[in-house]
Design an enzyme around this catalytic site. Structure first.
Site, PDB file in Angstrom:
ATOM      1  N   HIS A   1       2.031   1.776  -3.315  1.00 30.41           N
ATOM      2  CA  HIS A   1       1.132   2.732  -3.956  1.00 30.41           C
ATOM      3  C   HIS A   1       1.707   4.139  -3.969  1.00 30.41           C
ATOM      4  O   HIS A   1       1.003   5.085  -4.306  1.00 30.41           O
ATOM      5  CB  HIS A   1      -0.220   2.747  -3.241  1.00 30.41           C
ATOM      6  CG  HIS A   1      -0.984   1.468  -3.401  1.00 30.41           C
ATOM      7  ND1 HIS A   1      -2.243   1.280  -2.876  1.00 30.41           N
ATOM      8  CD2 HIS A   1      -0.667   0.309  -4.024  1.00 30.41           C
ATOM      9  CE1 HIS A   1      -2.664   0.052  -3.166  1.00 30.41           C
ATOM     10  NE2 HIS A   1      -1.717  -0.559  -3.851  1.00 30.41           N
TER      11      HIS A   1
ATOM     12  N   ASP B   1       0.861  -1.184   0.000  1.00 33.84           N
ATOM     13  CA  ASP B   1       0.000   0.000   0.000  1.00 33.84           C
ATOM     14  C   ASP B   1       0.899   1.235   0.000  1.00 33.84           C
ATOM     15  O   ASP B   1       2.003   1.192  -0.525  1.00 33.84           O
ATOM     16  CB  ASP B   1      -0.951  -0.031   1.198  1.00 33.84           C
ATOM     17  CG  ASP B   1      -2.279   0.656   0.899  1.00 33.84           C
ATOM     18  OD1 ASP B   1      -2.256   1.882   0.674  1.00 33.84           O
ATOM     19  OD2 ASP B   1      -3.331  -0.004   0.872  1.00 33.84           O
TER      20      ASP B   1
END
Length: 339
Positions: free
Chosen positions: A196, A173
């Site tokens: 991310h 993430d």
């Protein structure tokens, strides 16, 4: 053993040192609470392993709260062993999901330093900082598989005077996520990937959120990441808030997917109402000297719910690796383009 050592150190005066020697130590939830009479120095040379039994945690794994003058350093690892429970995480699909334990949490901590340690394979976030002041995170490594769910590297919320330097972060993430209510966040010389990228937000989801101000991100390398520099705010915000005075500069993108994104219509779920624009006002946000390569043709996406004020893009040079050129898409953005 660690809980007893903490209590003895917390009740003493002066500077107290807790040493975790080389070796592997399996634990459940650890609540290390203050206020303490002493300054506490934790030397982590061993490896702490989080049990896969979720009943062994009240909420988080290692939670340090109400402490002043804290140091954690060493060459050891805080390993959440998240692979044992990642299949129980439904937060990528459900708005009201059950949150798995974060690995290391600092709540209401003032004057802290975390240096040299490794955080790995968290069940949820690796390092979560809430309502804290003057925290330095230096030369820390955070690592988890690129497909691990919600394993943010470092998440900061309602804090002030945060500094993250010379870190290496690769997760499933965000490498770093800056949540609501923060003032004064400095990020420098970080390598991010996989993951991310780096996010401000998401903002505007809940009532009572604070403003985000004075964020400075510099000299960061993103490699193979999804959303590299992203500011995301929810539609239909229950209150008004502000995100302002941010500078992102000297960033290198290496084969990334979405280099620069402002998304004020953020909603990862299928059942969003799309009734109202975001209640978060964005202003004075600068992107300077951002170079590299992108795997998608749209290198810059500015999607503002209400006009974003004072945006600057200066010396942005991003090359699409496929056929055709690189493009930008802008909506309701009052922006200045230089260089």
């Amino acid at each position: 053993m660690l809980l007893k050592a903490w209590k003895n150190a917390c009740d003493a005066t002066g500077v107290q040192k807790i040493v975790i020697p080389p070796g592997n130590y399996l634990t459940g939830g650890l609540e290390l609470s203050g206020p303490c009479k002493s300054s506490i120095f934790i030397r982590l040379d061993g490896n702490l392993l989080g049990t896969g039994d979720l009943n062994a945690y009240k909420k988080n794994w290692i939670e340090i709260e109400n402490v002043e003058n804290l140091s954690i350093n060493g060459h050891g690892t805080i390993d959440g062993q998240g692979a044992l429970v990642w299949n129980k995480n439904d937060c990528q699909h459900s708005y009201n999901c059950k949150i798995l334990p974060n690995s290391l949490v600092l709540d209401f901590v003032t004057n802290a330093q975390i240096r040299g340690i490794t955080l790995a394979n968290s069940k949820f976030f690796h390092l979560n900082i809430f309502a804290s002041k003057n925290v330095l995170i230096d030369k820390v490594t955070v690592t988890a598989p690129g497909n691990s769910p919600n394993t943010d590297g470092i998440h900061i919320e309602r804090s002030a005077g945060m500094s993250i330097t010379d870190a290496r972060i690769g997760t499933g993430d965000d490498c770093i996520s800056i949540g609501q209510g923060n003032d004064g966040v400095d990020v420098a010389r970080v390598r991010c990937g996989p993951g991310h990228g780096m996010s401000v937000g998401s903002l505007g989801r809940y009532a009572g959120e604070g403003d985000v101000t004075r964020v400075h991100v510099r000299d960061v390398v993103f490699t193979g990441t999804h959303n590299d520099v992203r500011i995301k705010t929810w539609e239909n915000s229950p209150i008004k808030s502000s995100a302002a005075h941010m500078l992102f500069e000297n960033l290198l993108m290496e084969d990334v997917r979405n280099p620069i994104i402002i998304d004020q219509m953020y909603c990862p779920y299928y059942n969003c109402e799309h009734k109202y624009v975001s209640g978060v006002t964005l202003q004075d946000i600068q992107f300077k000297n951002i170079k590299g390569t992108t795997t998608t043709p749209v290198a810059v996406m500015l999607r503002c719910g209400v006009p974003c004020q004072g945006l600057v893009l200066q010396d942005v040079d991003l090359t699409y690796m496929g056929q055709g050129g690189t493009s930008a898409k802008c909506e309701n953005a009052t922006a200045k383009y230089v260089g």
